[in-house]
Write a protein that holds these residues in place. Structure first.
Motif, PDB file in Angstrom:
ATOM      1  N   VAL A 132      62.769  18.999  82.109  1.00 32.53           N
ATOM      2  CA  VAL A 132      63.530  20.248  82.207  1.00 32.53           C
ATOM      3  C   VAL A 132      63.603  20.981  80.866  1.00 32.53           C
ATOM      4  O   VAL A 132      64.334  21.968  80.733  1.00 32.53           O
ATOM      5  CB  VAL A 132      64.955  20.003  82.751  1.00 32.53           C
ATOM      6  N   ARG A 152      69.899  23.430  84.099  1.00 37.38           N
ATOM      7  CA  ARG A 152      68.727  22.570  83.924  1.00 37.38           C
ATOM      8  C   ARG A 152      69.149  21.106  83.780  1.00 37.38           C
ATOM      9  O   ARG A 152      68.498  20.205  84.324  1.00 37.38           O
ATOM     10  CB  ARG A 152      67.922  23.012  82.701  1.00 37.38           C
ATOM     11  N   ARG A 182      64.302  31.414  86.500  1.00 37.36           N
ATOM     12  CA  ARG A 182      63.752  30.298  85.720  1.00 37.36           C
ATOM     13  C   ARG A 182      64.195  28.967  86.309  1.00 37.36           C
ATOM     14  O   ARG A 182      63.400  28.015  86.395  1.00 37.36           O
ATOM     15  CB  ARG A 182      64.182  30.412  84.256  1.00 37.36           C
ATOM     16  N   VAL A 183      65.439  28.869  86.728  1.00 41.75           N
ATOM     17  CA  VAL A 183      65.942  27.629  87.326  1.00 41.75           C
ATOM     18  C   VAL A 183      65.256  27.365  88.664  1.00 41.75           C
ATOM     19  O   VAL A 183      64.858  26.225  88.966  1.00 41.75           O
ATOM     20  CB  VAL A 183      67.469  27.694  87.490  1.00 41.75           C
ATOM     21  N   ASN A 185      62.262  28.394  89.575  1.00 40.03           N
ATOM     22  CA  ASN A 185      60.882  27.983  89.287  1.00 40.03           C
ATOM     23  C   ASN A 185      60.835  26.546  88.798  1.00 40.03           C
ATOM     24  O   ASN A 185      59.890  25.798  89.125  1.00 40.03           O
ATOM     25  CB  ASN A 185      60.260  28.923  88.252  1.00 40.03           C
ATOM     26  N   LEU A 186      61.839  26.130  88.032  1.00 42.05           N
ATOM     27  CA  LEU A 186      61.921  24.744  87.588  1.00 42.05           C
ATOM     28  C   LEU A 186      62.074  23.810  88.789  1.00 42.05           C
ATOM     29  O   LEU A 186      61.402  22.773  88.874  1.00 42.05           O
ATOM     30  CB  LEU A 186      63.107  24.572  86.640  1.00 42.05           C
TER      31      LEU A 186
END
Length: 229
Positions: A132, A152, A182-183, A185-186
């Motif tokens: 992460v 994350r 972004r989270v 996609n993570l």
């Protein structure tokens, strides 16, 4: 076999002398490797359904199988064991322990439910921290992190025990637009890397755009027109 099979699930809550229905005969299936979402307005039953899948509550009637186990029949202790062995959770308010470091927050589930050695825990926690992108923040406490960094860490904590399924209740609600993407996609990258299924409870359009399967709930019922694969 599907990861989740729900057949005619109902859930009633007692308020005073009355029983109030939260779910009314819900049936659905979700396969392994899912990136799925339950969507609907407040009071539609989506959080109730997520709690049932997460063994945090029992249905009033119906059958609910997760990973081949009928979790609707589990005792409280058996449900806790099942959660620890098969499920991970991500919450909208992160739920990190404020006095623990990033490393310690991620390690915490392993201390609670896993009989792993210290060396094995260390290896697993460091792998998740790296996955992460939080290696440089491993010794920081939550109050030293941004909202996106906290989420994350929450994702890493949810995945550290290698669960088959992660349940995420409004995980982007406290994040700005760019950080939320972004989270998400993570989470998708983690799904692809580790094979973990993600199921969301949300009304966030960003999650709906990214979800590969959407179940729309209205007044405790599943809208057949709102199910997409």
């Amino acid at each position: 076999m599907p990861l989740i099979q729900a057949q005619n699930i109902s859930k009633n809550y007692r308020v005073g002398d009355q029983e109030v229905p939260a779910l009314k005969g819900i049936s659905f299936e979700i396969g392994e490797g899912a990136f799925a979402a339950f969507v609907g307005p407040s009071g539609s039953g989506k959080s109730t359904l997520l709690n049932l899948i997460g063994c945090l509550d029992h249905p009033s009637s119906g059958t609910l199988l997760v990973h081949g186990t009928d979790i609707s029949t589990l005792s409280r202790s058996a449900a806790a064991t099942f959660r620890g062995e098969h499920l991970g959770f991500v919450f909208q308010d992160f739920n990190l322990v404020p006095v623990l470091s990033v490393y310690e927050n991620i390690e915490y589930p392993l201390l609670m439910v896993r009989g792993w050695s210290q060396d094995k825990r260390r290896e697993q926690v460091n792998k998740m921290i790296a996955a992460v992108g939080m290696t440089e923040q491993a010794n920081k406490r939550p109050d030293q992190l941004s909202g996106g960094q906290k989420q994350r860490v929450a994702v890493a904590r949810a995945l550290v025990g290698e669960p088959k399924l992660v349940l995420a209740d409004e995980p982007t609600a406290n994040l700005d637009h760019d950080t939320a993407y972004r989270v998400l996609n993570l989470m998708k990258a983690m799904r692809n890397d580790f094979g973990t299924s993600f199921i969301f409870s949300t009304h966030d359009p960003k999650i709906m755009q990214e979800a590969e399967q959407i179940f729309t709930l209205e007044d405790g019922r599943l809208n057949p027109q709102g199910v997409a694969a």
